[in-house]
Structure formats: structure tokens, C-alpha cells
Enzyme design. Structure first.
Site, short mmCIF file in Angstrom:
data_model
loop_
_atom_site.label_atom_id
_atom_site.label_comp_id
_atom_site.label_asym_id
_atom_site.label_seq_id
_atom_site.Cartn_x
_atom_site.Cartn_y
_atom_site.Cartn_z
N SER A 717 0.81 -1.22 0.00
CA SER A 717 0.00 0.00 0.00
C SER A 717 0.84 1.27 0.00
O SER A 717 0.30 2.37 -0.09
CB SER A 717 -0.95 0.00 1.19
OG SER A 717 -0.22 0.10 2.37
N LYS A 760 -5.82 3.77 9.19
CA LYS A 760 -4.90 4.66 8.49
C LYS A 760 -5.38 6.11 8.54
O LYS A 760 -4.58 7.03 8.79
CB LYS A 760 -4.75 4.22 7.03
CG LYS A 760 -3.89 2.97 6.90
CD LYS A 760 -3.85 2.49 5.47
CE LYS A 760 -2.82 1.37 5.30
NZ LYS A 760 -2.87 0.79 3.97
#
Ligand code: ADP
Length: 813
Positions: A717, A760
């Protein structure tokens, strides 16, 4: 002439006896021997022997006695005796009196031996020719010694036997001829019929005494042995009887004193405990079987320790059935609210679960709850609350790092240091058969050659199988069906899918600052205050201080460290309060102060303001806000997501003179390295299209670094972040420091979806980021984000790298 007769004649010569052959009526005695010098009363039936004695009484009152076995006697009665025995005894008839009741009183006294020659008549009784035999005179030291020895034997024998009249013993001691002594001792109970015959037949007196000696010696040994056996048995019996009585008495005394009826004998003690155990029969049977083994092997045997440990487990495991009041949903809700701030959805799910349990009881296969979320978000404390709401005990077992099936199921007892597995260990500490059992870190269960712990766990969690859960150590099945299992995990993905399918997943995300604030104020601070013995007035922490703790002392998804910091604050204040009260003057002497009227010491109160925080618990640990104060070239901000929640990470790229190589540092995993390769390839083709000289890549080497390298980072990611940093480095355009991004990149610059969006964004929000770039694929997850995050963070979904660059690169320059 036979040798015997020759010997007899020789004997007669030496003994100076001049007796000659005689003819005497014969009396046959069965299974008995009357030796010379012995006076014996007799009973004789109306047969030949009787007639012989009748006749003898009329004549010289002497008879010849011969001694035969029971089955030979018939032969004499019917005149069919094969052969007369060689030696008999000539006896005197002392009495032969016919009594009025038709019985006869006979008394015989043995006189001397006689060699039996032949019968001269057989009817109406036998008359037999015989030759009287007398013992020759013998003497000598050796004979004396032998006689003494035999006399001692007699004493010894009598000692063992008791019951022999003292006169008889004295009589034996007076005997001074070996043959005579042998004949007399032969009458004693040590001699059997055949021994007596042997002694009778032995004409040499010394030889005869030697034989008597041997027989006596053997008999004494036998007697001793018999006595020893009897003694031993008796001792054993006595001992156990004695113990039994003493123990009984002790028990009664203890009962009277109202004391615990504990016995001193460990075996008894174990038996008693097993008897008292509220457990199914198969458990008690197994335990008693082990106790028997223990008793057999003895408490000091090497195995004893192993058996006792085993029994200890059986005795201390909860086996008894338990009853529980019905679940009250409103009550459970109250408990959950009392213990936890927020978590509305989670509480809702838990209450639904409890409602199903209430309605379906144990009939239904209620799913296993599994709380998934970063550390410190309250998974454990929710479990505790559930236990409290249901009035059950709470236990937990960590499965982190479990690779071996034996850790779940135990080792067989043949292993040295074997123990039950974690499940049974948990049950023992629960002290209840139906606790709430939390299986922590179910996502950290591994697998290796020693077997798959997952399959053991599946058995534990399966209501169809877990009523007979088998632990290798216990060997007997254990019923886990009453246990409420709750699993916890930090991440969902690593949980093996068969396990995941069994469970009802409840995700608990990290908290926003506001939530942390609420938790601290409403729960953590009161809890810690109480724990440290402080009153509400003694410690006041201002809102700003709490926020400082949240922002500058912790950087976490949950509130674990926050709680720790608060605890250390409380500790410091508690110390101050305690030492201040040391110095306080006793109340009566306290000087008057304005605020109290002299009856109470002045109240101590500490208010912790922002400025005080560092004085109490040291300097802040993190800088709040954006890492750098200006936009930089070659540095982009990404977000990572680990088991501990989300965190921001900055990626630095530095082009140096070189040959187009790529160097990567900062504890990056394989996937992240590949990601960097992909980013590099994309950047090259992007540069080409954007009119940058392709030679740039040939003249430069690129060093990619991700600081704070102690934490391993991996996953795809960071792809768009890597690419952004690279392109910024190549173009010299700075990256906006208030932008964070996450997304995988393909070689053609497409942005692919990622996991952990909530954690996140929370991390980005925590770090003061304003714009958050996310893959378009993750738009669906935005709904789950906390309101506060959605309000304060500009979320920009993108599908291509072009879009990312447009936002992230500060093109104003
Ligand atoms: P986990 O098991 O998820 O790692 P814990 O249950 O150990 O977390 O939580 C850490 C501490 O934070 C505990 O003292 C817990 O009571 C507290 N806590 C966590 N979440 C909340 C909440 N929502 N409300 C009140 N206290 C909380």
C-alpha cells in the site's frame, strides 16, 4: 546270616548283654512308635493285638511292638502281611484292666529294641521270634558335645513352641546316653512317624543321635521361618489396625474441635478429596486408579511426583455443573455502558449475541464472538464486562506464538514435565466450568511440523465436539460446552479461514482524539484515581493536559499507553499527597487556617495543567503535528497499518550520481521492495512522457529510505507514496506535507485498493494531516470512518497515479 544280624551280634558283644532269642506275642501299632523308656497309654481294638496283650498279661507281661503305616495294618489283621519290619520294641505291659464299661485300660512301657526274626504263629494272635538289642556304651568329647547341642535344640524348640511342660525338658537334660537321648527327643512333636521309624531302625546310638539332631535342626529352622512369617503378617496387620484406630480417633477429635478433617496420610487424603469431588464417575474412577498406582509404587518412587501432579490437576479442575440466573439484557446493557465509553455498535452486537443466547439457551450453536482491533481498544475489558453481566468467571489464554498442537491440547504424561494445554490450564484458573474464556491473539496462531493448532482450536470452539474435549495430559474428556468463548485478534486476515468461519467478527477500530478524551475523563482517570487511593479533589487533570497526553505522550490506536501515562501521573501525585500527610501536625494541634475551622487538616489538591505535565511525567515523547514545517522534495507521507493500528510514515528518496540502481533501507519487507521496483519503472516511463531526459535515470542511483526503521514495514500500500517521492526527487517539485496517501500501484499507474482504511485515516488525522488520498476502490469504506475524521480530513479517492501527483506535488513552485 544277614549283615544286620552280624552287626547285632557285634553290638551285643560290645554291650556285654547276653540275652537270647525270645518268642513274644506281637502287637502291631499303626502310625505310631513307642520308643524304649517310654510309657504310653494305649487303646487297642478287639483284634489280634488285643488278644496278644490279653495273653501276655497272663504270661510274662511282655510283648513285641512293631510299627507300621496305616495301610499296612490291614495285612496283619488278615494274616496277609508281606514281611515283618526288621526292628521292633519289646515292651512291658504295665496295666491291662478290663473296665466294667467293656473298655480296657492298657499302659505299655517300651523296654529295648529287638530284631524281629519271624512269626511262629499267626492265630489267634501272632507270636514272633525276636532278638533283643541293647545300645552299646559309648563316650567321648564329641559325643558329649553332640548331646549338649541336641539338648540346646530341645530348649530352643520348646522356646518357640511354648506349651511343653518344664519337667519334660528337665528330664531330657538329665539323660546321659546318646541313644537314650535320641529315643526320647524323637517323641517330641518335631518328629513325624517316618522320622521316628528312622531313629528306631538306627542301632548305632551316636549315629541315631546325629540323625535326631539333623531332624531337629531342620524343624527348628522351619519353625523359626513359620514364626517369622506369622510375625510379619501380624505386624502388618497390627500396624494397619493401629493406624486405622488412631486415624479414626484423630478424625473424631478433629470433628469435635471443629477443625478441618485433614488426614496425614497423603493417600487417604487424596482418596478423601476424590470422594468429595463433584465430578462424573469416569473422572473419579480415573483418579482412584491413579491413587492405587501411587499406593503401589510408594510415595517415594520416581513416578510418584508425576502421579501426584496429575491428581492435583484432576482435583483442582472444575467439574461440577453450575446453574446461572437468566440473562437480563437490560442488566447486561447497563454493565457494558458502565465499563465502556462509546463503542455503540460493538455494544449493540454484543447485546444481540446475548439475546440470542438467552432465547436459544445452549440448544443453539451460538457463534463464537471474535473482537478484532488494535491493542488497547478495550477488547479484553469488553470480555470482562460480558462475564460480569452474565455473572460468570473470566479467564484468558494467549495464543500468540502457539505453533504446536500440544500447547492447546497438552503433552502426554510420558513427556518429562508434561502439562495440560492452555485450555485446561485456563479452566483450572477459572475454577468454574462455565466461565467466559477469552482466547487472545487468535491471529497469531502459527503452524509447523508439530501439528496444526488450528484444528485443535476448531475442536475447542465447536459446540458439537467440545463437550468431550480431549487433552493429551488429562487423558479423560473434559466438557467445554458450558464455556463462553470469545476470541480476540489484532487483524482479521491472518486468522485461518476455518476458524474465521466459526466466529462472529466484531471489529473495534482505533479511537479518535475526542474519543480518547472521553475515555480518559469518564473511565481511565476515575479508575486510576481510585486505584491509587486518590479522591476526585486530590487530583484534577485539565482537558488540555489530557489532550497533551493524548497527542504528545502517546501515538496509538487504543488507549493503553494513555492509561499508563495517567497511571504514572497518579503515582506521582499519590506520592505527594502521602508525603504531605506525613508532615501534617496532628489535628488537635493544627494551626487555624482560613478555609477550615481547625478541626480538619487543609485538603491537598493537585491540579495538573498543561505546563505541569512535563514536571510530573517527563518531557513529551512525540511531536504533535506535521513532521516538518515546510514541503520537501523527495519526501512523501504514507500510512502504514500494522497489528498495532495505523501510523504515518515518511518515505525519502535521494538521487545520487550512479548507474540507475535502487538501494532501499529501513527494514522493508519483500513486498514493499517489489513495490519500490514497480514505482521505479512507472517513474521512468512517466518521466519519459513528461519530457524529462531519460539519461537522468542512467546517471543517477536512487536511495530509498523509510525512517523509524525499527518497525518492520511491508505490504503494497506504500506504492503511490514511493512513486510520489521518486517523481518529486526527479522533478525537484516538493511534496505537500499535509497530504498523506495510501494505495498500491501497477506498472501502468493504476491505483489499487488497500486494507485498514479506518486505522490509516485515524493515524493521519492524529498526525495533523489535512488531505488524505485513497484508492477509489476503498470509497465504500468511508462510511465506517468516525465522523470527526470525515469532518476534519479531506478524503480524496483516486484511481490513477496522475491524480495523485496532481494533488500531492506542490506545483505552486
Ligand atoms: P485490548 O484488549 O483491546 O488490548 P484492553 O481491554 O486491555 O484492550 O484496554 C486497555 C485499557 O483501556 C483498559 O483499561 C480498558 O478498560 C480501557 N478502555 C479501552 N477502551 C475503552 C472504552 N471504550 N471505554 C472505557 N475504557 C476503555
Amino acid at each position: 546270616m544277614t549283615n544286620d544280624v552280624l552287626a547285632d551280634q557285634e553290638a551285643m558283644r560290645t554291650s556285654n548283654v547276653t540275652q537270647f532269642e525270645r518268642e513274644l506275642p506281637l502287637v502291631v501299632l499303626g502310625e505310631m512308635v513307642i520308643m524304649p523308656h517310654m510309657t504310653v497309654p494305649l487303646q487297642v481294638g478287639q483284634g489280634k493285638s488285643y488278644r496278644a496283650m490279653e495273653q501276655a498279661w497272663e504270661e510274662e507281661r511282655e510283648v513285641l511292638l512293631i510299627f507300621v503305616s496305616e495301610n499296612e495294618i490291614e495285612g496283619y489283621k488278615s494274616n496277609q502281611a508281606q514281611q515283618l519290619p526288621p526292628i521292633g520294641v519289646i515292651a512291658k505291659l504295665e496295666e491291662f484292666i478290663k473296665l466294667p464299661d467293656n473298655t480296657v485300660r492298657i499302659i505299655l512301657e517300651g523296654a529295648y529294641r529287638a530284631r524281629v526274626l519271624d512269626a511262629v504263629q499267626s492265630e489267634p494272635f501272632y507270636r514272633v521270634r525276636c532278638l533283643p538289642l541293647f545300645d552299646p556304651e559309648v563316650s567321648g568329647m564329641e559325643i558329649q558335645a553332640l548331646m549338649e547341642t541336641v539338648k540346646q535344640q530341645v530348649d530352643e524348640f520348646v522356646d518357640h513352641l511354648g506349651e511343653v511342660p518344664q519337667e519334660a525338658v528337665a528330664f531330657v537334660h538329665r539323660i546321659d546316653r546318646p541313644g537314650h537321648l535320641a529315643d526320647i527327643v524323637t517323641y517330641g512333636p518335631a518328629f513325624e512317624f517316618k522320622d521316628r521309624l528312622e531313629i528306631l531302625k538306627t542301632l548305632d546310638p551316636v549315629e541315631r543321635l546325629r540323625k535326631a539332631y539333623l531332624i531337629l535342626a531342620r524343624q527348628i529352622e522351619l519353625l523359626k521361618l513359620r514364626q517369622k512369617i506369622q510375625q510379619d503378617t501380624k505386624e502388618v496387620l497390627d500396624q494397619s489396625q493401629r493406624e486405622y484406630f488412631l486415624r479414626e480417633q484423630m478424625r473424631v477429635i478433629r470433628r469435635e474441635l471443629g477443625e478441618d478433617e485433614e488426614s496425614d496420610d497423603p493417600i487417604d487424603e487424596l482418596r478423601r478429596k476424590i470422594a468429595e469431588l463433584q465430578a462424573p464417575d469416569y473422572v473419579k474412577d480415573q483418579a482412584l486408579h491413579e491413587v492405587r498406582r501411587l499406593a503401589q509404587q510408594g510415595m517415594n518412587s520416581p513416578e510418584a511426583g508425576v502421579i501426584r501432579t496429575y491428581l492435583d490437576w484432576i482435583i483442582h479442575l472444575p467439574w461440577a455443573d453450575e446453574e446461572f440466573p437468566e440473562i437480563r439484557i437490560t442488566e447486561a446493557q447497563k454493565v457494558l455502558d458502565e465499563d465502556h465509553y462509546g463503542l455503540e455498535k460493538v455494544k449493540e452486537r454484543i447485546l444481540e449475541y446475548l439475546a440470542v443466547r438467552k432465547l436459544a439457551g445452549n440448544k443453539m450453536r451460538s457463534p463464537i464472538l471474535c473482537f478484532v482491533g488494535p491493542p488497547g481498544v478495550g477488547k479484553t475489558s469488553l470480555g470482562r464486562s460480558i462475564a460480569r453481566a452474565l455473572n460468570r468467571k473470566f479467564v484468558r489464554a494467549s495464543l500468540g506464538g502457539v505453533r504446536d498442537e500440544a500447547e492447546i491440547r497438552g503433552h502426554r504424561r510420558t513427556y518429562i514435565g508434561a502439562m495440560p494445554g492452555r485450555i485446561i490450564q485456563g479452566m483450572k484458573s477459572a475454577k468454574s466450568r462455565s466461565p467466559v474464556f477469552m482466547l487472545d491473539e487468535i491471529d497469531k496462531v502459527g503452524m509447523d511440523f508439530r501439528g496444526d493448532p488450528t484444528s485443535a482450536l476448531l475442536e475447542v470452539l465447536d459446540p458439537e465436539q467440545n463437550n468431550t474435549f480431549s487433552d493429551h495430559y488429562l487423558e479423560i474428556p473434559y466438557d467445554l460446552s458450558q464455556v463462553i468463548f470469545i476470541a480476540t485478534a489484532n487483524q482479521l486476515e491472518p486468522i485461518p479461514s476455518p476458524l474465521r468461519d466459526r466466529m462472529e467478527i466484531i471489529e473495534i477500530g482505533g479511537y479518535t482524539e475526542d474519543e480518547k478524551m472521553g475515555i480518559a475523563r469518564g473511565f481511565l482517570i476515575p479508575k486510576q484515581r481510585e486505584f491509587h487511593g486518590l479522591t476526585d479533589d486530590q487530583l484534577i487533570i485539565t482537558e488540555k493536559s489530557i489532550m497533551k497526553l493524548v497527542r504528545e505522550y502517546t501515538r496509538e490506536a487504543g488507549v493503553r499507553n494513555l492509561e499508563r501515562e495517567l497511571a504514572s501521573l497518579c503515582r506521582k501525585v499519590a506520592r505527594k499527597v502521602a508525603s504531605a500527610s506525613d508532615e501534617q501536625v496532628p489535628v488537635a494541634d493544627a494551626p487555624d487556617s482560613g478555609t477550615n475551622n481547625g478541626t480538619e487538616p487543609p485538603a491537598l489538591s493537585f491540579t495538573i495543567d498543561v505546563a505541569d505535565v512535563a514536571t510530573y511525567i517527563g518531557p513529551e515523547r512525540y511531536t504533535y503535528g506535521l513532521a516538518s514545517d515546510k514541503d520537501e522534495v523527495g519526501v512523501a507521507t504514507g500510512v502504514s497499518w500494522t497489528y498495532a493500528g495505523g501510523d504515518i510514515l515518511s518515505i525519502e528518496v535521494l538521487p545520487v550520481r550512479g548507474k540507475g540502481t535502487l538501494q532501499i533501507t529501513g527494514q522493508l519487507g519483500e513486498i514493499m521492495k517489489e513495490s519500490a521496483q514497480a514505482a521505479m519503472s512507472y517513474a521512468r516511463s512517466w518521466a519519459e512522457q513528461s519530457g524529462i531526459d531519460p539519461k537522468y535515470f542512467e546517471d543517477h542511483a536512487f536511495h530509498i529510505h523509510v525512517p523509524e526503521g525499527a518497525v518492520p514495514k511491508d505490504g503494497p500500500s506504500a506504492g503511490i507514496t514511493l512513486t510520489t517521492a521518486l517523481i518529486s526527487a526527479v522533478t525537484g517539485q516538493p511534496v505537500r506535507r499535509d497530504v498523506a496517501m495510501t494505495g498500491e500501484i501497477t506498472l501502468r499507474g493504476k491505483v489499487l485498493g488497500i486494507g485498514g482504511l479506518k486505522e490509516k485515516t485515524l493515524a493521519a488525522h492524529r498526525a495533523g494531516i489535512k488531505t488524505f488520498i485513497l484508492p477509489k476502490e476503498n470509497t465504500k469504506d468511508i462510511g465506517e470512518l468516525p465522523e470527526k475524521v470525515k469532518q476534519e480530513l479531506t478524503l480524496v479517492p483516486v484511481s490513477s497515479m496522475e491524480e495523485v501527483l496532481k494533488i500531492a506535488l506542490n506545483t505552486t513552485k
